[in-house]
Scaffold this motif. Sequence first.
Motif, short mmCIF file in Angstrom:
data_model
loop_
_atom_site.label_atom_id
_atom_site.label_comp_id
_atom_site.label_asym_id
_atom_site.label_seq_id
_atom_site.Cartn_x
_atom_site.Cartn_y
_atom_site.Cartn_z
N LEU A 64 0.84 -1.20 0.00
CA LEU A 64 0.00 0.00 0.00
C LEU A 64 0.87 1.24 0.00
N ILE A 65 0.44 2.25 -0.73
CA ILE A 65 1.17 3.51 -0.74
C ILE A 65 1.05 4.13 0.65
N ALA A 66 2.04 4.92 1.05
CA ALA A 66 2.04 5.47 2.41
C ALA A 66 0.83 6.37 2.66
N LYS A 67 0.53 7.28 1.72
CA LYS A 67 -0.52 8.26 1.98
C LYS A 67 -1.21 8.63 0.66
N ALA A 84 -5.97 8.93 -8.88
CA ALA A 84 -5.50 9.00 -7.49
C ALA A 84 -4.04 9.44 -7.49
N GLU A 85 -3.70 10.20 -6.47
CA GLU A 85 -2.32 10.65 -6.27
C GLU A 85 -1.93 10.30 -4.85
N GLY A 86 -0.70 9.88 -4.69
CA GLY A 86 -0.24 9.51 -3.36
C GLY A 86 1.24 9.79 -3.17
N ILE A 87 1.67 9.65 -1.93
CA ILE A 87 3.07 9.86 -1.58
C ILE A 87 3.61 8.55 -1.04
N VAL A 135 3.37 9.92 -6.64
CA VAL A 135 3.03 9.05 -7.77
C VAL A 135 1.53 9.17 -8.08
N ASN A 136 1.16 8.85 -9.31
CA ASN A 136 -0.23 8.92 -9.76
C ASN A 136 -0.64 7.61 -10.40
N ASP A 137 -1.94 7.36 -10.39
CA ASP A 137 -2.47 6.22 -11.13
C ASP A 137 -3.92 6.49 -11.47
N GLY A 138 -4.41 5.80 -12.47
CA GLY A 138 -5.79 5.98 -12.90
C GLY A 138 -6.43 4.64 -13.23
N LEU A 139 -7.75 4.63 -13.19
CA LEU A 139 -8.52 3.44 -13.51
C LEU A 139 -9.75 3.88 -14.28
N SER A 140 -9.97 3.26 -15.42
CA SER A 140 -11.10 3.59 -16.27
C SER A 140 -12.25 2.62 -15.99
N LEU A 141 -13.45 3.17 -15.83
CA LEU A 141 -14.65 2.37 -15.60
C LEU A 141 -15.67 2.68 -16.68
N THR A 142 -16.38 1.67 -17.13
CA THR A 142 -17.43 1.86 -18.12
C THR A 142 -18.73 2.26 -17.43
N ARG A 143 -19.70 2.67 -18.22
CA ARG A 143 -21.00 3.04 -17.65
C ARG A 143 -21.65 1.85 -16.96
N GLN A 144 -21.46 0.66 -17.51
CA GLN A 144 -22.04 -0.53 -16.89
C GLN A 144 -21.42 -0.79 -15.53
N GLU A 145 -20.11 -0.60 -15.40
CA GLU A 145 -19.44 -0.79 -14.11
C GLU A 145 -19.84 0.29 -13.12
N LEU A 146 -20.13 1.50 -13.61
CA LEU A 146 -20.52 2.61 -12.73
C LEU A 146 -21.96 2.52 -12.25
N ALA A 147 -22.76 1.70 -12.91
CA ALA A 147 -24.20 1.66 -12.61
C ALA A 147 -24.49 1.38 -11.13
N ASN A 159 -4.04 6.40 5.36
CA ASN A 159 -5.34 7.06 5.25
C ASN A 159 -6.14 6.49 4.08
N ALA A 160 -7.34 7.00 3.92
CA ALA A 160 -8.20 6.65 2.80
C ALA A 160 -8.94 7.91 2.38
N MET A 161 -9.25 8.00 1.09
CA MET A 161 -10.04 9.13 0.58
C MET A 161 -11.25 8.56 -0.12
N GLN A 162 -12.35 9.35 -0.08
CA GLN A 162 -13.57 8.88 -0.71
C GLN A 162 -14.18 9.99 -1.56
N SER A 163 -14.96 9.56 -2.52
CA SER A 163 -15.68 10.49 -3.38
C SER A 163 -17.06 9.90 -3.61
N ARG A 164 -18.09 10.73 -3.43
CA ARG A 164 -19.46 10.28 -3.61
C ARG A 164 -20.01 10.82 -4.93
#
Length: 166
Positions: A64-67, A84-87, A135-147, A159-164
Amino acid sequence: MKKTLTVLLAASLILSGCGWRSWFGGRDAPPSGDLAPIEATNPLIPAERPGLFRRPDAADTTVLIAKVTKLQIDQTPTGAIILAEGIGSRQGAYATVLTPPSGTMIPEDGILKLDFRVNYPAYDTPIGSEQSRKVNDGLSLTRQELAGIRQVVVTGAQNAMQSRRR
């Protein structure tokens, strides 16, 4: 010249009739009783065969990334991209990946949980400044996965971060 060409042509026709796999110990077609049912095989996935250059699957060495410092979800025409961006805990982090801890991308109660994981070099590296460990990373989701997703949670070691969804 005509004799040589005729002999080469005849030899190539005779050898091509023997079959390539037979020359190198390959199996010919199985008898009709040994055929697998059609629905049990997928012709697009090659059968597992031992080989000279086949390597065993590597062990997962990510941590796991530190933060986690930033979480952003951008809409796209086909779905969304989770950024997502982390240190890292030290310099040299590579091969970042956002991966679900359960191994499946199925959300639980509308919450998609992701671990922000990185690899570090086997040798010691300096800690350095925060900017040099980012460091940065990304993940692509389709509309079906987002449903079925209402909330995305990205977890690091500290820590953890959330987005609603709005």
